[in-house]
Design an enzyme around this catalytic site. Sequence first.
Site, PDB file in Angstrom:
ATOM      1  N   ASN A   1     -12.288  -0.832  -1.135  1.00  0.00           N
ATOM      2  CA  ASN A   1     -11.639  -1.276   0.101  1.00  0.00           C
ATOM      3  C   ASN A   1     -12.412  -0.806   1.314  1.00  0.00           C
ATOM      4  O   ASN A   1     -12.703   0.394   1.450  1.00  0.00           O
ATOM      5  CB  ASN A   1     -10.215  -0.720   0.181  1.00  0.00           C
ATOM      6  N   GLU A   2     -12.790  -1.718   2.182  1.00  0.00           N
ATOM      7  CA  GLU A   2     -13.333  -1.437   3.528  1.00  0.00           C
ATOM      8  C   GLU A   2     -14.381  -0.325   3.541  1.00  0.00           C
ATOM      9  O   GLU A   2     -14.407   0.516   4.445  1.00  0.00           O
ATOM     10  CB  GLU A   2     -12.195  -1.110   4.498  1.00  0.00           C
TER      11      GLU A   2
ATOM     12  N   ASN B   1      -6.721   1.696   2.623  1.00  0.00           N
ATOM     13  CA  ASN B   1      -7.417   2.967   2.764  1.00  0.00           C
ATOM     14  C   ASN B   1      -6.962   3.989   1.734  1.00  0.00           C
ATOM     15  O   ASN B   1      -7.739   4.842   1.301  1.00  0.00           O
ATOM     16  CB  ASN B   1      -7.207   3.519   4.177  1.00  0.00           C
TER      17      ASN B   1
ATOM     18  N   GLU C   1      -6.527  -8.965   3.764  1.00  0.00           N
ATOM     19  CA  GLU C   1      -5.757  -8.241   4.789  1.00  0.00           C
ATOM     20  C   GLU C   1      -5.829  -9.060   6.064  1.00  0.00           C
ATOM     21  O   GLU C   1      -6.922  -9.298   6.589  1.00  0.00           O
ATOM     22  CB  GLU C   1      -6.304  -6.836   5.056  1.00  0.00           C
TER      23      GLU C   1
ATOM     24  N   GLU D   1       0.847  -1.195   0.000  1.00  0.00           N
ATOM     25  CA  GLU D   1       0.000   0.000   0.000  1.00  0.00           C
ATOM     26  C   GLU D   1       0.881   1.242   0.000  1.00  0.00           C
ATOM     27  O   GLU D   1       1.965   1.260   0.589  1.00  0.00           O
ATOM     28  CB  GLU D   1      -0.920   0.018   1.228  1.00  0.00           C
TER      29      GLU D   1
END
Length: 503
Positions: free
Chosen positions: A172-173, A72, A292, A27
Amino acid sequence: MRTARLALDPAFTVGPVPRRLFGSFVEHMGRCVYTGIFEPDHPTADEDGLRTDVLELTREIGPTVVRYPGGNFVSGFEWEDSVGPREERPRRIDRAWRSVETNQFGLAEFDAWARKVGTETMMAVNLGTRGLQEACDLLEYTNLDSGTKFSELRRAHGSKDPFDIKLWCLGNELDGPWQTGHKTAAEYGRLAAETGMAMRSIDPSIELVAVGSSSRSMPTFGEWESTVLDLAYHAVDYVSCHAYYEEKEGDVGNFLASAVDMDLFIEQVVATADAVRAKGKHSKKINLSFDEWNVWYQSRPHHAEGVQPWDVAPRVIEDEYSITDAVVVGTLLNSLLRHSDRVTIGAQAQLVNVIGLLRSEPGGDAWKQTIAHPFEQVRRLASGDVLQVVTQSDKYESSNFGGVDVVDASATWDEETLTLFLANRDLSEPASVDVALRGFGVDRVSSAKVLAATEGQDRHTTNATGDHQQVGLRPLEDVSVTDGTATVVLPPLSWAVVQLRKG
């Protein structure tokens, strides 16, 4: 002496070992990219600015797939910033980690790095601040050969051949309030379905991962997966799981039982996905991408002392991992193997520096953290089929999970070699493990290695700066095969891999 007995048989398997299970994650966060894998001024840097010391360590641990560029970070990522001449790329703020992204390392640089490592790219698209059109534009840039706006742009940037990325994360998330562009399950499910179908119209060969829950403790866990898959089941191939574990308030027994939580997480998501399959009368199965997972001490400060907002590549969550952490990681790998019929993609987060398997210093050394050793061994030695393992073990009491097996195990079989991955969770006593070998025909120990404290060490020992090889694997001596039974004696608080062969 603690005791355990493993029951297994070559006829009873979970399924073939899925090679994508042994992935990692890069990331644009902290020093994972800059001074991690990319440092043009480093003494070992190659012609692409890649640190060859980190490159070699990455090849050794051998991640089979690497997720990129977040995390993130991806929910604010404008991919166009990361392509073309470096001197023309803009500097952008990264809202996720309150730092500055220089974009000196981008899509082409990552593609070159991944090819040198010999790994597959798992690309994430921004469904936080952007959407369907930008995802399709990125896919066109990476995967179409020529003759269109974005494929010709890639060629103009110097990449004649397509990157040919087959595995894509649809955001993502987005269940998390911390995420830029946080959405409800209904909002995200519809967006994932629309984006997935549009991307498939460009390249029907791609595989798509829908965002699942950011942890099993999320208040929307279960409901999120159900709603998202109700809307997007037809458009996706996988649903993601994320989980991080840490020792809290000195409760080491609970921490060592982390794999019990991972087992439950996986089984509950599988049950939800299968319920949606039945309800929707779908023919295909949705598998899981556990993209993750790791030990992460979120109770510690995220930023190092002196880090300021809008720094470039600040020191962020650079945890130093201990023997205890390595044993827990070994049990988490066991959990993934035990469920590898449905968890077919994994990514241990992250690769370098940021809760990293590896650590590096700017202008200095690079080394393996303790947690890299179980990862590398399982990636190298798990082959053939994953076996169903029934463990009868002494137990200990944990505050969250009640009685927990002292010995945690998984195993694989490839017609020649039976490989056992074993952990002893007891802090003070060794554990004797008996394995009946009926049906395997193995009669000798070909290899046995263990990670445990040595003289002068304790469970908190790390491979911190100064001595990068304090903790590693050493020969496990107390292993024998007698009358069709293998006996393995594990030191207190240890993780081991034992291989038994024919003849």
